[in-house]
Design a protein around this motif. Sequence first.
Motif, mmCIF file in Angstrom:
data_model
loop_
_atom_site.group_PDB
_atom_site.id
_atom_site.type_symbol
_atom_site.label_atom_id
_atom_site.label_comp_id
_atom_site.label_asym_id
_atom_site.label_seq_id
_atom_site.Cartn_x
_atom_site.Cartn_y
_atom_site.Cartn_z
ATOM 1 N N UNK A 153 24.632 45.896 47.624
ATOM 2 C CA UNK A 153 23.630 45.084 46.945
ATOM 3 C C UNK A 153 24.171 43.721 46.539
ATOM 4 N N UNK A 154 25.443 43.692 46.115
ATOM 5 C CA UNK A 154 26.049 42.421 45.700
ATOM 6 C C UNK A 154 26.144 41.452 46.872
ATOM 7 N N UNK A 155 26.427 41.972 48.066
ATOM 8 C CA UNK A 155 26.509 41.092 49.231
ATOM 9 C C UNK A 155 25.133 40.559 49.613
ATOM 10 N N UNK A 156 24.101 41.377 49.401
ATOM 11 C CA UNK A 156 22.747 40.865 49.633
ATOM 12 C C UNK A 156 22.466 39.702 48.685
ATOM 13 N N UNK A 157 22.900 39.850 47.435
ATOM 14 C CA UNK A 157 22.722 38.778 46.462
ATOM 15 C C UNK A 157 23.611 37.583 46.786
ATOM 16 N N UNK A 158 24.838 37.872 47.263
ATOM 17 C CA UNK A 158 25.727 36.784 47.661
ATOM 18 C C UNK A 158 25.110 35.992 48.808
ATOM 19 N N UNK A 319 20.877 33.211 39.758
ATOM 20 C CA UNK A 319 20.243 34.496 40.083
ATOM 21 C C UNK A 319 21.181 35.356 40.925
ATOM 22 N N UNK A 320 21.834 34.748 41.889
ATOM 23 C CA UNK A 320 22.757 35.501 42.741
ATOM 24 C C UNK A 320 23.987 35.962 41.968
ATOM 25 N N UNK A 321 24.521 35.091 41.111
ATOM 26 C CA UNK A 321 25.699 35.461 40.312
ATOM 27 C C UNK A 321 25.370 36.653 39.415
ATOM 28 N N UNK A 322 24.207 36.609 38.767
ATOM 29 C CA UNK A 322 23.794 37.716 37.905
ATOM 30 C C UNK A 322 23.615 39.009 38.678
ATOM 31 N N UNK A 323 23.012 38.913 39.879
ATOM 32 C CA UNK A 323 22.766 40.117 40.674
ATOM 33 C C UNK A 323 24.068 40.723 41.190
ATOM 34 N N UNK A 324 25.011 39.876 41.623
ATOM 35 C CA UNK A 324 26.297 40.370 42.097
ATOM 36 C C UNK A 324 27.037 41.101 40.979
ATOM 37 N N UNK A 325 27.105 40.476 39.818
ATOM 38 C CA UNK A 325 27.814 41.064 38.681
ATOM 39 C C UNK A 325 27.194 42.395 38.261
#
Length: 510
Positions: A153-158, A319-325
């Motif tokens: 999921x983090x890579x999708x956000x990345x 948004x991506x930083x928050x989702x990855x974390x």
Amino acid sequence: MTTDSIRTESHIEGVRRPGRWLALSVLVLAVLLVAVDATVLGLATPFLTEDLKPSGTQLLWIGDVYSFVIAGLLVSMGSLGDRIGRKKLLLIGATAFGAVSVLNAYATSPEMMIVARALLGVAGATLMPSTLALIRNLFHDARERSLAIGIWGAMASAGAAVGPVVGGFLLEHFWWGSVFLINLPVMAVLVLVGAKLIPESKNPNPGPWDLPSVALSLVGVIGVVYAVKELASHGPTLDAGAGAVIGVAALTWFVRRQLTLPAPLLDMHLFRHRGFSGAVLADLLTILGLSGLVFFLSQFFQLVQGRQPLEAGLAELPAAIGAVTAGLVAGVVARRFSVRSVVAGGLAAVGISLAVLTTLDQHTGYPLLGAALLVVGVGAGFSFTVTADVILSSVPKEQAGAASAVSETAYELGAALGIAILGSIVTGVYQSFTTPAGVPSDIASAAHESLGGAVEASGGLAPETATALVASAQEAFVDGLRIASGVGAAVLLVTAVAAWFLLRGQKLEK
């Protein structure tokens, strides 16, 4: 060495497959690819609009036909992977995805672009369920699997972060088609390295692949989504009614057929599991609430606030930083508290952030926008990661492809519906703006098609008239964005309440 100790070592070897983390690193390249592709389209839209000159309806089709097709085929492709081998399907799909990306890059008309995006959806439908299903078979240890899903999921956000930044750089230095060509090196690495590192897996007793079911699922999903799109754009029409009737009839037939087949494309009995159904519903409605807004946010940063593409891409990074974390720690948090509190809390956070965006205007400062995007990312990261874990953990590993496909179908169907409904709200409100006096009818018509069209059309007017036209168009666009944010917020908050009840008692494997 005793028999018990041999069995224990064999069990550990099975649970902790050597090379599993390297294999995961290759799998997430496919996720990165699909996420980058979806994100850069929003940034490229103003440039694509200027070059191809699509109508407002064509622009929406360019935005959502990928999701229409991928949603209609995901269940079929997930089931096909269970049958012929998930690794084989992944590598075939990755090769096709790279090839069709070239067709997207060199599209010369709106119609060609729509067809190219649809073909990309066919290829994309092979990638996402294959990656999740392979993770289910690579990681048998529940905690390791949670971490692997979090990384997935983090890579999708990345990808959502890398897409705008890389896309912004390319758009400032090259033509808009270059944003699709970035798929090629990623695909090359995935195919060459994945062929060696990823172990093959499939259902040992899959049964035949039922082609009538494939056709019914495709026709059903596209029919229903098309009907919703038409209804939102033009109200009750003959086309919307026909699409709804055909779509519902096909999906009903699909369900009845699955219940009678000895080897169904999708085991409908999975939905008897309350946790499985609740997780799927949470995925679908979350994406519905988010996707239409995200599709138009890049245009807001560029065409309303005047940011350059690279700056607009960087503006969406929180948004991506928050989702990855959040994705990386979601499994730990869900075990520490509960599945339903993490999912419902994440959805509520997204809903509240969207509600804040109903105060948006042309001059809203970035601190508020950045903070809202960060909270959206954190909430979505927690929710998506935990629901994906619940869905995969609810089924035997032999059915991992079908279960993954259900998860991804919910995601893509939500994206298609979100762009159709919320995007149509933005477009409908936008097209009602009043044209300033002195604007010729042909320029006024072009301006009402899209905000990008208004900015381009204003170039042929006197400075004062051009400024008035663009200002009126921008104000209408922001009005539509505020209303869409409010609808999205309502959807997310209602979904949070539903998830609280549907996921009651649900736990991740220890």
